[in-house]
Design a protein around this motif. Structure first.
Motif, PDB file in Angstrom:
ATOM      1  N   PRO A 250       0.802  -1.238   0.000  1.00  0.00           N
ATOM      2  CA  PRO A 250       0.000   0.000   0.000  1.00  0.00           C
ATOM      3  C   PRO A 250       0.823   1.270   0.000  1.00  0.00           C
ATOM      4  O   PRO A 250       0.278   2.360  -0.207  1.00  0.00           O
ATOM      5  CB  PRO A 250      -0.814  -0.120   1.299  1.00  0.00           C
ATOM      6  N   ARG A 251       2.140   1.166   0.187  1.00  0.00           N
ATOM      7  CA  ARG A 251       2.988   2.361   0.168  1.00  0.00           C
ATOM      8  C   ARG A 251       3.365   2.788  -1.236  1.00  0.00           C
ATOM      9  O   ARG A 251       3.917   3.886  -1.430  1.00  0.00           O
ATOM     10  CB  ARG A 251       4.267   2.092   0.971  1.00  0.00           C
ATOM     11  N   VAL A 252       3.063   1.961  -2.230  1.00  0.00           N
ATOM     12  CA  VAL A 252       3.572   2.176  -3.585  1.00  0.00           C
ATOM     13  C   VAL A 252       2.477   2.685  -4.514  1.00  0.00           C
ATOM     14  O   VAL A 252       1.374   2.127  -4.573  1.00  0.00           O
ATOM     15  CB  VAL A 252       4.161   0.869  -4.151  1.00  0.00           C
ATOM     16  N   THR A 253       2.796   3.747  -5.252  1.00  0.00           N
ATOM     17  CA  THR A 253       1.970   4.204  -6.372  1.00  0.00           C
ATOM     18  C   THR A 253       2.470   3.526  -7.636  1.00  0.00           C
ATOM     19  O   THR A 253       3.684   3.490  -7.873  1.00  0.00           O
ATOM     20  CB  THR A 253       2.071   5.729  -6.542  1.00  0.00           C
ATOM     21  N   VAL A 254       1.573   2.999  -8.445  1.00  0.00           N
ATOM     22  CA  VAL A 254       1.981   2.361  -9.696  1.00  0.00           C
ATOM     23  C   VAL A 254       1.554   3.221 -10.879  1.00  0.00           C
ATOM     24  O   VAL A 254       0.436   3.706 -10.948  1.00  0.00           O
ATOM     25  CB  VAL A 254       1.409   0.929  -9.837  1.00  0.00           C
ATOM     26  N   GLU A 255       2.503   3.440 -11.783  1.00  0.00           N
ATOM     27  CA  GLU A 255       2.189   4.121 -13.041  1.00  0.00           C
ATOM     28  C   GLU A 255       1.520   3.138 -14.002  1.00  0.00           C
ATOM     29  O   GLU A 255       1.883   1.963 -14.054  1.00  0.00           O
ATOM     30  CB  GLU A 255       3.457   4.629 -13.714  1.00  0.00           C
ATOM     31  N   LEU A 256       0.581   3.644 -14.775  1.00  0.00           N
ATOM     32  CA  LEU A 256      -0.072   2.842 -15.804  1.00  0.00           C
ATOM     33  C   LEU A 256      -0.214   3.708 -17.050  1.00  0.00           C
ATOM     34  O   LEU A 256      -0.793   4.803 -16.987  1.00  0.00           O
ATOM     35  CB  LEU A 256      -1.450   2.389 -15.312  1.00  0.00           C
TER      36      LEU A 256
END
Length: 393
Positions: A250-256
């Motif tokens: 939950p600490r990570v933002t993922v680029e898409l």
């Protein structure tokens, strides 16, 4: 507050004596918890009030059937409109910035590509003034500390292990906001700690690392997954790989890259179901050919051929970034959603709210106190107007 009030969207605020907020009203305004008729009050470059339905006094900007959304925030873009951030030319960087701003991107990082030490430093230095002026939110170093096996459109001859002295010197410029690394490179975990310690975002990308090593990288300070699924080891039921580790924390933002080419839209729902829209940032990964005709272009030192809007390396055939813009990403997300309203809410979170929160910036949401960056779209979701800091651009 000159008759303006804020029903349910932040505390009551007052305009400065002798001044008056500018009101924009439209058939659809995407506010926190609301997507429908509404209005936004702007003064002094800030949003001072918002509301549902008709404004309490006549609006200076009565936009009719338009759609009003926050300005787009792009974490990952190399150029566009025939110009690039990677060349070391500040004038060219400004042209790329203006191109994407016209398509609604009011906040952006300038992404660089793999280069030799001297060339990379020149490219960073060329962007320093734009960052200092607030035109750019910072610089994103995508490389050179990437894996040869997943180099994508980066020159494999220039990939290398992170050198502490080189990295520290680049971080010391104060303009590097994000650094993408492959955690399997020698010294990468230490480099991730250095990036995080300098207050920048460490990201995992262009990697063949396994699930456990990516988990170690997250513990070391990684907070972003660079263009999820692209240029990384794939998901496998016995070898979960980087994507599973990034999605699961939950600490990570993922680029898409939501252009419909980089990742099949069927996977967007899977990603959103796993991470939620507050952890998924739509990015263009755009290169110089965005908004330009098909033909030959350059990405860093590599030759690229664009056919039917798809950019690929001429020699290896790898996808070489995209030709997308922020408004195109929003339209694609809305088109793939179950209905228009939920699509708009989802698209605003992915193109504005989540990337802004990842960078820790006061943009990306239409609510009082935020910088007044907004985009006025047609019913077909094409850009009509772009406002930045409370002024049309």
């Amino acid at each position: 507050m000159n008759g303006l009030h804020d029903p349910g969207h932040g505390e009551r605020r007052r305009t400065a004596p002798g001044e008056r907020a500018i009101v924009l009203a439209a058939e659809t305004v995407v506010l926190p918890g609301h997507c429908g008729p509404g209005w936004v009050g702007v003064e002094g470059g800030r949003i001072v009030a918002t509301g549902i339905g008709r404004p309490p006094r006549p609006a200076e900007h009565e936009l009719g059937v338009a759609v009003v959304v926050p300005g787009f925030v792009d974490l990952h873009v190399h150029g566009g409109g025939g110009a690039a951030y990677t060349t070391g030319d500040p004038a060219e960087a400004r042209r790329a910035l203006r191109f994407h701003r016209a398509h609604g991107t009011t906040t952006t990082l300038a992404s660089l590509v793999t280069a030799g030490p001297a060339e990379l430093r020149r490219a960073v230095d060329a962007l320093t003034e734009l960052v200092a002026d607030g035109e750019l939110a910072g610089v994103h170093l995508e490389g050179p500390w990437l894996a040869e096996a997943r180099c994508g459109a980066h020159d494999p001859a220039l990939l290398r292990d992170p050198d502490p002295a080189e990295l520290d010197a680049l971080l010391a410029t104060g303009v590097v906001r994000m650094v993408t690394l492959a955690p399997e490179r020698r010294g990468a975990l230490d480099a991730i700690r250095r990036v995080a310690g300098a207050g920048a975002l460490a990201a995992v990308g262009h990697t063949d690392a396994g699930y456990e090593l990516v988990g170690s990288a997250i513990e070391a300070g990684v907070r972003v997954g660079t263009h999820l699924f692209n240029a990384m080891a794939p998901l496998h039921h016995r070898e979960p790989g980087p994507a599973a580790a990034l999605l699961g924390d939950p600490r990570v933002t993922v680029e898409l890259v939501t252009d419909g080419l980089h990742v099949h839209p069927a996977l967007w729902d899977l990603v959103l179901a796993s991470a939620g829209p507050t952890r998924v940032a739509a990015v263009t990964d755009a290169m110089v050919a965005a908004g330009m005709p098909d033909g030959r272009y350059r990405l860093g030192g590599l030759d690229v051929r664009v056919r039917e809007g798809v950019a690929r390396l001429e020699r290896r055939g790898s996808i070489a970034g995209s030709t997308a813009t922020g408004d195109a990403l929003l339209r694609a997300i809305v088109a793939a959603a179950p209905d228009r309203r939920s699509g708009l809410v989802r698209a605003v979170a992915m193109t504005a709210g989540t990337p802004a929160a990842t960078l820790g910036l006061d943009v990306g949401v239409l609510e009082p106190g935020r910088r007044a960056d907004l985009v006025v779209l047609s019913p077909e979701l094409t850009v009509r107007e772009v406002w930045r800091g409370g002024a049309p651009v």
